[in-house]
Design a protein around this motif. Sequence first.
Motif, PDB file in Angstrom:
ATOM      1  N   GLN A  17      78.506  49.678 100.034  1.00 58.45           N
ATOM      2  CA  GLN A  17      78.432  48.585 101.003  1.00 58.45           C
ATOM      3  C   GLN A  17      77.221  47.679 100.756  1.00 58.45           C
ATOM      4  OE1 GLN A  17      80.965  47.857 102.974  1.00 58.45           O
ATOM      5  NE2 GLN A  17      81.919  49.602 101.973  1.00 58.45           N
ATOM      6  N   ASN A  20      77.983  45.608  97.672  1.00 55.35           N
ATOM      7  CA  ASN A  20      78.994  44.620  98.007  1.00 55.35           C
ATOM      8  C   ASN A  20      78.421  43.509  98.901  1.00 55.35           C
ATOM      9  OD1 ASN A  20      81.897  43.964  97.775  1.00 55.35           O
ATOM     10  ND2 ASN A  20      81.749  44.047 100.003  1.00 55.35           N
ATOM     11  N   SER A 138      87.298  48.745  88.115  1.00 53.71           N
ATOM     12  CA  SER A 138      86.427  49.189  89.197  1.00 53.71           C
ATOM     13  C   SER A 138      85.527  50.296  88.670  1.00 53.71           C
ATOM     14  CB  SER A 138      87.257  49.718  90.361  1.00 53.71           C
ATOM     15  OG  SER A 138      88.110  48.727  90.850  1.00 53.71           O
ATOM     16  N   VAL A 145      84.406  53.440  95.451  1.00 53.03           N
ATOM     17  CA  VAL A 145      84.903  52.573  94.391  1.00 53.03           C
ATOM     18  C   VAL A 145      84.438  51.140  94.638  1.00 53.03           C
ATOM     19  CG1 VAL A 145      86.962  51.660  93.273  1.00 53.03           C
ATOM     20  CG2 VAL A 145      86.908  54.034  94.058  1.00 53.03           C
ATOM     21  N   PRO A 147      84.706  47.166  92.749  1.00 49.98           N
ATOM     22  CA  PRO A 147      85.212  46.370  91.621  1.00 49.98           C
ATOM     23  C   PRO A 147      84.040  45.858  90.779  1.00 49.98           C
ATOM     24  CG  PRO A 147      86.179  45.631  93.701  1.00 49.98           C
ATOM     25  CD  PRO A 147      85.068  46.581  94.036  1.00 49.98           C
ATOM     26  N   ARG A 150      82.539  42.396  91.491  1.00 48.67           N
ATOM     27  CA  ARG A 150      81.554  42.179  92.580  1.00 48.67           C
ATOM     28  C   ARG A 150      80.133  42.302  92.058  1.00 48.67           C
ATOM     29  NH1 ARG A 150      84.089  41.800  97.972  1.00 48.67           N
ATOM     30  NH2 ARG A 150      86.277  41.842  97.368  1.00 48.67           N
ATOM     31  N   LEU A 220      87.948  35.446  97.123  1.00 50.57           N
ATOM     32  CA  LEU A 220      88.494  34.698  98.259  1.00 50.57           C
ATOM     33  C   LEU A 220      89.850  34.090  97.972  1.00 50.57           C
ATOM     34  CD1 LEU A 220      85.255  32.699  99.178  1.00 50.57           C
ATOM     35  CD2 LEU A 220      85.986  34.894 100.063  1.00 50.57           C
TER      36      LEU A 220
ATOM     37  N   GLN B  12      87.250  37.195 104.947  1.00 51.17           N
ATOM     38  CA  GLN B  12      87.143  36.912 103.518  1.00 51.17           C
ATOM     39  C   GLN B  12      86.991  38.184 102.692  1.00 51.17           C
ATOM     40  OE1 GLN B  12      85.096  34.387 105.224  1.00 51.17           O
ATOM     41  NE2 GLN B  12      86.110  32.556 104.499  1.00 51.17           N
ATOM     42  N   ASP B  13      86.256  39.118 103.252  1.00 46.93           N
ATOM     43  CA  ASP B  13      85.969  40.320 102.483  1.00 46.93           C
ATOM     44  C   ASP B  13      86.349  41.542 103.316  1.00 46.93           C
ATOM     45  OD1 ASP B  13      85.117  42.133 100.706  1.00 46.93           O
ATOM     46  OD2 ASP B  13      82.992  41.602 100.764  1.00 46.93           O
ATOM     47  N   ALA B  15      86.141  44.603 102.303  1.00 48.54           N
ATOM     48  CA  ALA B  15      85.463  45.811 101.825  1.00 48.54           C
ATOM     49  C   ALA B  15      84.857  46.650 102.952  1.00 48.54           C
ATOM     50  CB  ALA B  15      84.403  45.440 100.801  1.00 48.54           C
ATOM     51  N   THR B  38      97.360  38.329 101.327  1.00 50.35           N
ATOM     52  CA  THR B  38      97.108  38.269  99.890  1.00 50.35           C
ATOM     53  C   THR B  38      95.775  38.926  99.556  1.00 50.35           C
ATOM     54  OG1 THR B  38      98.212  36.137  99.914  1.00 50.35           O
ATOM     55  CG2 THR B  38      97.044  36.706  97.918  1.00 50.35           C
ATOM     56  N   ARG B  39      94.731  38.539 100.311  1.00 52.93           N
ATOM     57  CA  ARG B  39      93.407  39.104 100.037  1.00 52.93           C
ATOM     58  C   ARG B  39      93.367  40.600 100.325  1.00 52.93           C
ATOM     59  NH1 ARG B  39      90.460  34.133 101.863  1.00 52.93           N
ATOM     60  NH2 ARG B  39      90.911  34.815 103.944  1.00 52.93           N
ATOM     61  N   GLN B  42      95.068  42.731  97.615  1.00 53.13           N
ATOM     62  CA  GLN B  42      94.252  42.761  96.394  1.00 53.13           C
ATOM     63  C   GLN B  42      93.034  43.649  96.556  1.00 53.13           C
ATOM     64  OE1 GLN B  42      93.376  38.688  95.477  1.00 53.13           O
ATOM     65  NE2 GLN B  42      95.508  38.217  95.024  1.00 53.13           N
ATOM     66  N   GLN B  43      92.353  43.499  97.700  1.00 53.74           N
ATOM     67  CA  GLN B  43      91.116  44.263  97.878  1.00 53.74           C
ATOM     68  C   GLN B  43      91.403  45.745  98.145  1.00 53.74           C
ATOM     69  OE1 GLN B  43      88.742  41.994 100.678  1.00 53.74           O
ATOM     70  NE2 GLN B  43      88.751  40.195  99.359  1.00 53.74           N
ATOM     71  N   GLN B  46      91.652  46.815  94.619  1.00 51.97           N
ATOM     72  CA  GLN B  46      90.395  46.769  93.862  1.00 51.97           C
ATOM     73  C   GLN B  46      89.397  47.833  94.314  1.00 51.97           C
ATOM     74  OE1 GLN B  46      89.255  42.781  94.696  1.00 51.97           O
ATOM     75  NE2 GLN B  46      90.490  41.898  93.053  1.00 51.97           N
ATOM     76  N   PHE B  47      89.395  48.133  95.611  1.00 55.57           N
ATOM     77  CA  PHE B  47      88.427  49.115  96.110  1.00 55.57           C
ATOM     78  C   PHE B  47      88.960  50.541  96.031  1.00 55.57           C
ATOM     79  CE2 PHE B  47      86.385  45.328  97.517  1.00 55.57           C
ATOM     80  CZ  PHE B  47      85.035  45.630  97.432  1.00 55.57           C
ATOM     81  N   GLY B  48      90.031  50.698  95.264  1.00 56.29           N
ATOM     82  CA  GLY B  48      90.475  52.038  94.923  1.00 56.29           C
ATOM     83  C   GLY B  48      91.376  52.723  95.927  1.00 56.29           C
ATOM     84  N   SER B  73      99.000  44.207  92.660  1.00 57.18           N
ATOM     85  CA  SER B  73      98.376  44.874  93.802  1.00 57.18           C
ATOM     86  C   SER B  73      99.397  45.232  94.876  1.00 57.18           C
ATOM     87  CB  SER B  73      97.324  43.958  94.434  1.00 57.18           C
ATOM     88  OG  SER B  73      96.289  43.709  93.529  1.00 57.18           O
TER      89      SER B  73
END
Lengths: 295, 194
Positions: A17, A20, A138, A145, A147, A150, A220, B12-13, B15, B38-39, B42-43, B46-48, B73
Motif C-alpha cells: 500500500q 502504491n 506483477s 502483489v 504491478p 506502479r 486510469l 481511480q485506483d 488497490a 474497466t478499471r 484490470q486492477q 494486476q494486483f493478483g 483481465s
Amino acid sequence: MPIVDCKEGGAVNWTVQIVNGLSFGFLLFLLSSGLSLSFGVMRVLNLNHGGLFAIGAFVGYSVQQAGAGFPVACLAGAAAAFVLGALEQRLMLWRIRGDELAQSLATFGVVLILADVEQTIWGATAKRVEPPSWLGGSVDIGGGVLPVYRIAVIAFGVIVAVALFLLLERTRLGSIVRGGVDDDELLRLQGVNLRTLFMWVFAAGAGIAGLGGVLGGPILGAYVGEEYDVLTLALVVVVIGGLGSIEGALVGALFVGLINNLGTAAFPTLSAFLIYVPMILVLAIRPNGLLARRA
Amino acid sequence: MLKSIYAPLGTQDFAPFLANIPSDADAAIAFFGGTDATRFTQQFDQFGWKAKLPLYGHWSLTVDPLLAQEGKSAEGITTVQEYTSAIDNATNKKFVEDWKAAHNGTPPNAWNSQGYTAAMVIAAALESTKGKASGEELGKAVRAVKVDAPLGKVTFNSNGGIVAPIYYAVVKASGSGYVNAIVSAPSGAPTTTS
C-alpha cells in the motif's frame, strides 16, 4: 444472506500500500506540477489542465493502437498537450491576462469543448493504454502483489521531478521563470519578452500534463470525463502543496497519494472524503499551502 | 458473506480497496459499471486477485461494449446478462447480422437490444389495436404482447412489469476478442421482472 462487516482491515499488506500510494502520488505530481507552475508564473488557474492530461492519454492510446511503442506514445501525448497548451495561452489567455474570472471561464469553456471533441473522436467507452511489455507483470512483495508498472511510475515521477528541479534551480531559463513567479514587472524591466516566456512555460506545463496522461493511461485509462476527475485531484494537490512551486506540487502530490491509499486501505468506507479533510485543515492553518512560493 | 467494501463512483485506483478482500474469501462479487468496471477488472487482475479468487458480477461489469478494453483481465468472469450478442435464437442472429451491417461491423449491445425490443413491443401492440393509438387501448394491448425479441421471449405481467429471460454468462476468448459466452440458457425459468 447476512452481511457481516469485518472491522479490522483483513490482511492488508502495508508495504504494497505504501509503494502504491507513492506511485499514485508521483502520478499526481506529473498531473499537477504544470498547473502549479503556470499559476506561479502567470497567475492563471488553468481549469483545462485536466483536459490537457486527458488529451495526452487519448493521443497516446491512438498512437499505441497505430502500432507505435509506449515511449513514442508518451512523446506524442506530451507533444499534443504541448501544442494545445501553446495555442490556449497564445490565442486566448494572453488576451485576457490579469482578468482571473475571464480566465477561469475561458479555460473551463475549453475543457467542455475538448471533452465533446474527445467523445466524438474516441467514443464514450473507456480506452485502455497498455503498459510496455517489459513493465507488464506483477511482483510479489512479502506476500502482496504489486504491478511492476506502479513501481515504474515512481521512477518516471522522480526523473521528471529531478529534471524540473534542475531546470528551475540551476539554469538561466529557470531563474527567469522563478523571477516571473516572484515579480514579473521587474522581469519585464530587464528586457524579458513576457509573451514568449508565458507561452513556453504554459506549453511546457501542458506537455508535462500530457505526458502524465499517457503514463497514467495503464492505471486510469483514457476516458471522457477524465478531465474533470483529474482536475479535482490536481486542485486538491496544489491547494495542499501551495500554488506556484514545484516542491509544493511534489509534497502535495505525495501527501495526497499516500493519504488516499493508506487511508482507503484502513477505512474503505471513508475513501470519498479522505483527501478533502487534509485540504480543509491546510486551508484553515496555512491558507497558502504547505510550501507556497508567494504569499 | 465475509465482507462488503464500498468504493466511490469514479474510483481511480482500486488497490487499497482490493487490499481489504479477506484472505479466507472463496469468491468475490463486484458491482461496477462503465469506466469503473474497466478499471476494476484490470486492477483485480494486476494486483493478483484474478489468480486467487473467482470473480462474479452484475451484468454491467462485463457488458459487451466493455470487453474490448477489459481484454484478458475479464476472461473467466461470471455474470448475469440480460443481453449479449452471443444469445442463440433466430431473432438475435438476424438482429446481430443486420446491426453489424449497418454499424461497420460493431455488434449490438444491451442498450441497442432494449431499444429494438421496445420498438418490437410497440409495433406488436399497434398491430393488435389495428393502428389505434389512444393511451388506454395501447396500454392494454402492450400488456398482452408476446414477442420473440433478440434477448428471448418477452411478455408482461399483470402489473405491467417486463418478463424476460436472464442469462448466466462467462467471458471467454473468441477469435481476436472476448464474448459473454452463455453458460445456462433459459428454459422458461429463470425469469426477471422489473
